[in-house]
Design a protein around this motif. Structure first.
Motif, PDB file in Angstrom:
ATOM      1  N   LEU A  45       0.863  -1.185   0.000  1.00  0.00           N
ATOM      2  CA  LEU A  45       0.000   0.000   0.000  1.00  0.00           C
ATOM      3  C   LEU A  45       0.896   1.230   0.000  1.00  0.00           C
ATOM      4  O   LEU A  45       1.687   1.422   0.916  1.00  0.00           O
ATOM      5  CB  LEU A  45      -0.893   0.019   1.243  1.00  0.00           C
ATOM      6  CG  LEU A  45      -1.702  -1.247   1.524  1.00  0.00           C
ATOM      7  CD1 LEU A  45      -2.597  -1.036   2.725  1.00  0.00           C
ATOM      8  CD2 LEU A  45      -2.531  -1.636   0.314  1.00  0.00           C
TER       9      LEU A  45
ATOM     10  N   GLN B 272      -5.777  12.233   1.288  1.00  0.00           N
ATOM     11  CA  GLN B 272      -4.896  11.553   0.346  1.00  0.00           C
ATOM     12  C   GLN B 272      -3.757  12.468  -0.109  1.00  0.00           C
ATOM     13  O   GLN B 272      -2.621  12.054  -0.175  1.00  0.00           O
ATOM     14  CB  GLN B 272      -5.711  11.174  -0.891  1.00  0.00           C
ATOM     15  CG  GLN B 272      -5.926   9.706  -1.073  1.00  0.00           C
ATOM     16  CD  GLN B 272      -6.585   9.466  -2.414  1.00  0.00           C
ATOM     17  OE1 GLN B 272      -7.647  10.003  -2.700  1.00  0.00           O
ATOM     18  NE2 GLN B 272      -5.951   8.671  -3.238  1.00  0.00           N
TER      19      GLN B 272
ATOM     20  N   GLY C 208      -0.466   7.932  -0.012  1.00  0.00           N
ATOM     21  CA  GLY C 208      -1.354   8.776  -0.814  1.00  0.00           C
ATOM     22  C   GLY C 208      -2.225   8.035  -1.812  1.00  0.00           C
ATOM     23  O   GLY C 208      -2.843   8.648  -2.664  1.00  0.00           O
ATOM     24  N   GLU C 209      -2.261   6.726  -1.702  1.00  0.00           N
ATOM     25  CA  GLU C 209      -3.093   5.959  -2.633  1.00  0.00           C
ATOM     26  C   GLU C 209      -4.403   5.563  -1.984  1.00  0.00           C
ATOM     27  O   GLU C 209      -4.484   5.397  -0.767  1.00  0.00           O
ATOM     28  CB  GLU C 209      -2.376   4.663  -3.028  1.00  0.00           C
ATOM     29  CG  GLU C 209      -1.615   4.766  -4.317  1.00  0.00           C
ATOM     30  CD  GLU C 209      -1.093   3.406  -4.772  1.00  0.00           C
ATOM     31  OE1 GLU C 209      -0.555   3.359  -5.870  1.00  0.00           O
ATOM     32  OE2 GLU C 209      -1.217   2.407  -4.033  1.00  0.00           O
ATOM     33  N   MET C 210      -5.415   5.390  -2.826  1.00  0.00           N
ATOM     34  CA  MET C 210      -6.636   4.805  -2.314  1.00  0.00           C
ATOM     35  C   MET C 210      -6.728   3.394  -2.886  1.00  0.00           C
ATOM     36  O   MET C 210      -6.695   3.188  -4.091  1.00  0.00           O
ATOM     37  CB  MET C 210      -7.858   5.619  -2.707  1.00  0.00           C
ATOM     38  CG  MET C 210      -9.052   5.084  -1.964  1.00  0.00           C
ATOM     39  SD  MET C 210     -10.579   5.995  -2.068  1.00  0.00           S
ATOM     40  CE  MET C 210     -10.147   7.652  -2.211  1.00  0.00           C
ATOM     41  N   VAL C 211      -6.798   2.428  -1.969  1.00  0.00           N
ATOM     42  CA  VAL C 211      -6.728   1.025  -2.362  1.00  0.00           C
ATOM     43  C   VAL C 211      -7.981   0.312  -1.864  1.00  0.00           C
ATOM     44  O   VAL C 211      -8.461   0.577  -0.765  1.00  0.00           O
ATOM     45  CB  VAL C 211      -5.478   0.346  -1.742  1.00  0.00           C
ATOM     46  CG1 VAL C 211      -5.329  -1.077  -2.248  1.00  0.00           C
ATOM     47  CG2 VAL C 211      -4.228   1.149  -2.041  1.00  0.00           C
TER      48      VAL C 211
END
Lengths: 465, 60
Positions: free
Chosen positions: A300, A457, A303-306
């Protein structure tokens, strides 16, 4: 639209009130409506509005079964339902409940269906052919000898429907039949009903708080408000366009087809600096001898959306709990911000990681929105000034300032959801975990939350759904 | 699924205890066999397109 004038009511409800105790503030209050032959009527209302109670009144089970009190009348084909013999009405008005488990008496599919037929004194030689026929209708011929408890939720619900169909009722009531089903099973069940509707001329009465998937074969929609009064009796088109505010005021979902805004993907072509926040290596987890997760690897980035997706029971919640350090892996390891998970101290971990529950109410532990937000900071031993300033700021950011002294449970659905996220942000977390957030259901709450989440984010928080 | 479709940078599909897919969501929607196996429903945006017979260009 069907010509109303040509239809004779199958059910006529006239000034009907019901309560479990007394009638001065009844659960269902002076409700009048009709259900015509061959009509599909959908009843909406928020939880606690008395939707399910109405269905049990329609088939004559209530008020007697619960010693409730009622006034007004319900007619089935012009005859007052009070004048039916016990059990007689149930053959004409069949119900499929939210939880299929609650309606089975036997172990195998075949026995369950045979039991239904024996109850209505079906001649012995007709039982087998009827079972085969109904299994064909619901598309489960291969499951005749299976044990019911080994079936999936969707299959169980189809068996429950089959039991009702065997009684050949004129009205079928579906009480939130897909509430416990995964999205695919849910649409399969709805399509089955749609097919039935085309082949037979049965009347269907659906109880749902989300109308979306039922709309293309629904003739009329009824809306019950929180006081148990019927506030709309309208075609779907007119209700969700002209009378839209009425539906929204009750906190009910406007079907997506009638929502003006179409959402555009916001996740294209953005390149973010790649820096891992959490790394999962060869992770396995089992409960007793059942393998839940087998050799999972994930990275992960900051700053990512997972998202993780999978059918119900695929192990999503287990994985989230492992990531949050609530469960310990049997094999493999998880590294968070460069440190192995087992080295993190609980309190420190909570400052860097937030966990938002599926149901916001499960998260609330204090009496006011203000205390809810400041609780974590108090635990972390911040000074009173800092706590006050940050709490006020968070409440402001989440548009909750006006409600700071409200009880969290008294807030609206959208406010509860915002508060549950606000409580996790006393520090800007490096990782924010959401367990199946349900906020994707109405456009306004989704937009409000997504803008907050996107803001996080950009600050480098990893969002995990 | 709509949130995944509209906002997520990365999606993992868990099926049969293992990671069956990892990557951008928009590529996932093309994998019909996997979607069916993992019992996943297409996001709203694409489902409605299908229902009225429109085609969406899924190449990004």
């Amino acid at each position: 639209m069907k010509e109303m004038t040509q239809l004779k009511p199958l059910i006529e409800v006239n000034q009907f009130s019901f309560d479990y105790e007394q009638l001065n503030e009844p659960l269902i209050s002076e409700v009048s409506f009709t259900i015509n032959k061959d009509e599909t009527v959908l009843l909406m209302g928020s939880s606690g509005s008395g939707k399910s109670t109405i269905s049990l009144c329609l088939n004559g089970l209530y008020p007697d079964a619960v010693e409730g009190v009622a006034s007004g009348d319900i007619f089935f084909k012009g005859i007052n339902i009070k004048d039916f013999e016990k059990g007689e009405l149930n053959q004409n008005v069949g119900i499929v409940f939210q939880d299929p488990e609650s309606q089975f008496c036997m172990i195998t599919v075949e026995n369950e269906l045979a039991f239904t037929l024996e109850n209505i004194e079906t001649p012995r030689e007709e039982i087998e052919p009827k079972i085969d026929q109904v299994l064909k209708t619901i598309g489960m011929v291969d499951y005749k000898y299976h044990n019911i408890h080994e079936l999936s939720g969707g299959q169980k619900q189809k068996v429950a429907l089959a039991s009702v169909l065997l009684l050949d009722p004129e009205l079928i009531i579906l009480d939130e039949p897909t509430a416990n089903l995964d999205p695919v099973s849910s649409i399969e069940f709805i399509n089955l009903i749609k097919g039935l509707k085309q082949e037979t001329q049965k009347s269907i009465f659906i109880i749902e708080h989300k109308a979306d998937d039922w709309l293309d074969f629904t003739d009329r929609v009824l809306v019950l408000n929180k006081q148990g009064q019927l506030i709309a009796n309208d075609t779907p088109r007119s209700l969700f366009t002209t009378n839209k505010p009425l539906v929204e005021n009750e906190g009910l979902f406007i079907p997506k087809t009638y929502q003006k805004q179409t959402l555009k993907p916001q996740n294209e072509g953005t390149s973010k600096p790649v820096e891992a926040n959490m790394v999962i290596n060869n992770l396995s987890f089992n409960r007793k001898k059942t393998m839940i997760l087998n050799n999972i690897n994930m990275t992960l980035n900051k700053g990512e959306m997972v998202a993780i997706v999978g059918e119900n029971g695929a192990g999503k919640s287990t994985l989230l709990q492992l990531m949050a350090g609530i469960l310990k892996p049997k094999k493999g390891n998880i590294t968070f911000l460069g440190e192995p998970m087992q080295k993190w101290k609980e309190q420190k971990l909570r400052q860097h990681m937030g966990f938002v529950f599926q149901n916001p109410e499960h998260q609330f532990i204090t009496d006011t929105a203000y205390d809810e937000v400041s609780f974590g900071m108090t635990l972390n031993g911040y000074s009173e000034d800092v706590i006050k300033e940050r709490t006020e700021q968070l409440l402001h950011n989440f548009q909750l300032s006006a409600h700071k002294w409200s009880n969290p449970f008294a807030l609206s659905g959208g406010q509860k959801r915002r508060l549950s996220v606000a409580t996790m942000l006393d520090e800007t977390p490096d990782l924010l975990l959401f367990d199946e957030p349900t906020f994707g259901q109405d456009a306004q709450t989704t937009n409000e939350l997504m803008s907050i989440v996107k803001d996080l984010q950009t600050k480098g928080t990893t969002i995990f759904l | 699924m709509d949130l995944v479709d509209l906002y997520c940078d990365q999606v993992y599909v868990i099926n049969e205890q293992q990671v069956a897919y990892e990557g951008h969501p928009h590529q996932l929607w093309q994998q019909n066999a996997l979607l069916e196996r993992a019992r996943l429903r297409l996001p709203d945006r694409l489902r409605h397109g299908q229902e009225v017979g429109e085609t969406y260009d899924l190449v990004y």
